[in-house]
Motif scaffolding. Structure first.
Motif, short mmCIF file in Angstrom:
data_model
loop_
_atom_site.label_atom_id
_atom_site.label_comp_id
_atom_site.label_asym_id
_atom_site.label_seq_id
_atom_site.Cartn_x
_atom_site.Cartn_y
_atom_site.Cartn_z
N GLN A 156 0.82 -1.21 0.00
CA GLN A 156 0.00 0.00 0.00
C GLN A 156 0.86 1.26 0.00
O GLN A 156 0.71 2.16 0.84
CB GLN A 156 -0.95 0.00 1.20
CG GLN A 156 -1.98 -1.13 1.17
CD GLN A 156 -2.94 -1.09 2.33
OE1 GLN A 156 -2.56 -1.09 3.49
NE2 GLN A 156 -4.24 -1.05 2.03
N THR A 157 1.76 1.32 -0.97
CA THR A 157 2.68 2.44 -1.07
C THR A 157 3.00 2.71 -2.53
O THR A 157 2.76 1.86 -3.39
CB THR A 157 3.97 2.14 -0.29
OG1 THR A 157 4.82 3.29 -0.30
CG2 THR A 157 4.72 0.97 -0.91
N ASP A 158 3.53 3.89 -2.79
CA ASP A 158 3.99 4.23 -4.14
C ASP A 158 5.50 4.03 -4.28
O ASP A 158 6.02 3.96 -5.41
CB ASP A 158 3.65 5.69 -4.48
CG ASP A 158 2.14 5.90 -4.59
OD1 ASP A 158 1.46 4.99 -5.08
OD2 ASP A 158 1.67 6.98 -4.18
N THR A 159 6.18 3.97 -3.14
CA THR A 159 7.64 3.82 -3.13
C THR A 159 8.04 2.89 -1.99
O THR A 159 7.56 3.05 -0.86
CB THR A 159 8.34 5.18 -2.93
OG1 THR A 159 7.85 6.11 -3.90
CG2 THR A 159 9.85 5.04 -3.08
N PHE A 160 8.89 1.93 -2.26
CA PHE A 160 9.33 1.00 -1.23
C PHE A 160 10.15 1.73 -0.17
O PHE A 160 11.03 2.54 -0.48
CB PHE A 160 10.18 -0.11 -1.84
CG PHE A 160 9.45 -1.01 -2.79
CD1 PHE A 160 8.33 -1.73 -2.39
CD2 PHE A 160 9.88 -1.16 -4.11
CE1 PHE A 160 7.64 -2.55 -3.27
CE2 PHE A 160 9.21 -1.98 -5.00
CZ PHE A 160 8.09 -2.68 -4.58
#
Length: 290
Positions: free
Chosen positions: A262-266
């Motif tokens: 649930q993220t755009d960037t790790f």
């Protein structure tokens, strides 16, 4: 035509003729609303089931010191197909595992599956459990699991194959269904359980509901509660992606992991886990990115 019973069952039958052995039920779980139906179908006579000949849906698998198999049963085959009640019966004998966590004692693999059913009972991710029974007969120990068939659901591999064959631009639908699979994995993992056989043939997809898809999981014989959080990713998610080479590009696999987190960037920790997934070959793909 029914196939002959596996050798373990046939041997038990022979012993019953010369030296009668008493079957002792060690544990029984019955869904109350199904008890009458199961009884009418002869599915509560556990001793009779241990020597009954079945036409196997999945042929007996001989390993772990015993065997296990699956049969498909219809309770009312005389009615129209869309009104039939279909069950799956899983039976095993001496099919045991040992782990350090259980003191290296032999334990039937379906017992571990029942532990997972208990741990995941409030998630809505599992088939309806109708019966679990464990028995002992002489030196042999066995168990039976009966679940209701997943009406209206199809396997993930079948779903992906169909959507890619019938949809000229499948990417959006594929991302939607995989986001739902990722959500199901996240819900399961939040309970502390990992599947440990999280593969397309064990993941079933229901009809679309406003852009998302209901998910059901089967075959939790290997499920367990990992002692390290990264194992949810490096075991379950890595296994799914590795078994899905021909369906997903590397870009789609990375997007699936982003959706799971649930993220755009790790984050740095997530990126470390993703690198471990890559080291296992799970980000490889036979699909060329567009």
């Amino acid at each position: 035509m029914p196939l002959a019973s596996p050798p373990f069952l046939r041997d038990s039958t022979k012993r019953l003729v010369s030296t009668p052995l008493c079957l002792k039920l060690k544990k029984t779980i019955i869904a109350p609303e199904w008890e009458q139906h199961l009884s009418a179908a002869g599915l509560l006579d556990i001793e009779a089931l241990t020597t009954r000949e079945f036409e196997w849906f999945e042929e007996p698998n001989y390993r772990m010191g015993g065997w296990s198999a699956v049969t498909r049963l219809c309770l009312n085959s005389e009615v129209a197909e869309d009104k039939q009640v279909v069950l799956f019966l899983k039976v095993q004998e001496n099919h045991c595992y040992r782990t350090i966590q259980n003191g290296m004692r032999k334990r039937l693999s379906y017992e571990r599956e029942m532990d997972a059913f208990e741990g995941l009972k409030d998630t809505g991710l599992l088939p309806d459990l109708l019966l679990f029974a464990k028995w002992r007969k002489g030196r042999d120990v066995g168990s039976i699991v009966i679940t209701r068939a997943l009406d209206g659901f199809v396997g993930l591999r079948e779903w992906l194959t169909d959507v890619q064959l019938t949809n000229p631009n499948p990417d959006e639908k594929v991302r939607q269904v995989m986001a739902s699979v990722g959500e199901a994995a996240r819900v399961m993992h939040a309970t502390g359980w990992a599947h440990f056989s999280f593969e397309p043939q064990h993941i079933f997809i229901g009809a679309e509901q406003a852009g998302s898809y209901p998910i059901r999981l089967i075959d939790l014989e290997r499920a367990r509660r990992p002692y390290r959080s990264k194992i949810f990713v490096t075991e379950d998610l890595s296994r799914l992606l590795r078994k899905s080479d021909r369906f997903f590009s590397r870009e789609q696999k990375l997007q699936f992991l982003l959706d799971y987190f649930q993220t755009d960037t790790f984050s740095p920790k997530q990126l470390k886990w993703v690198k471990e997934v890559e080291q296992r070959g799970s980000l490889k793909s036979t699909v060329v990115d567009a």
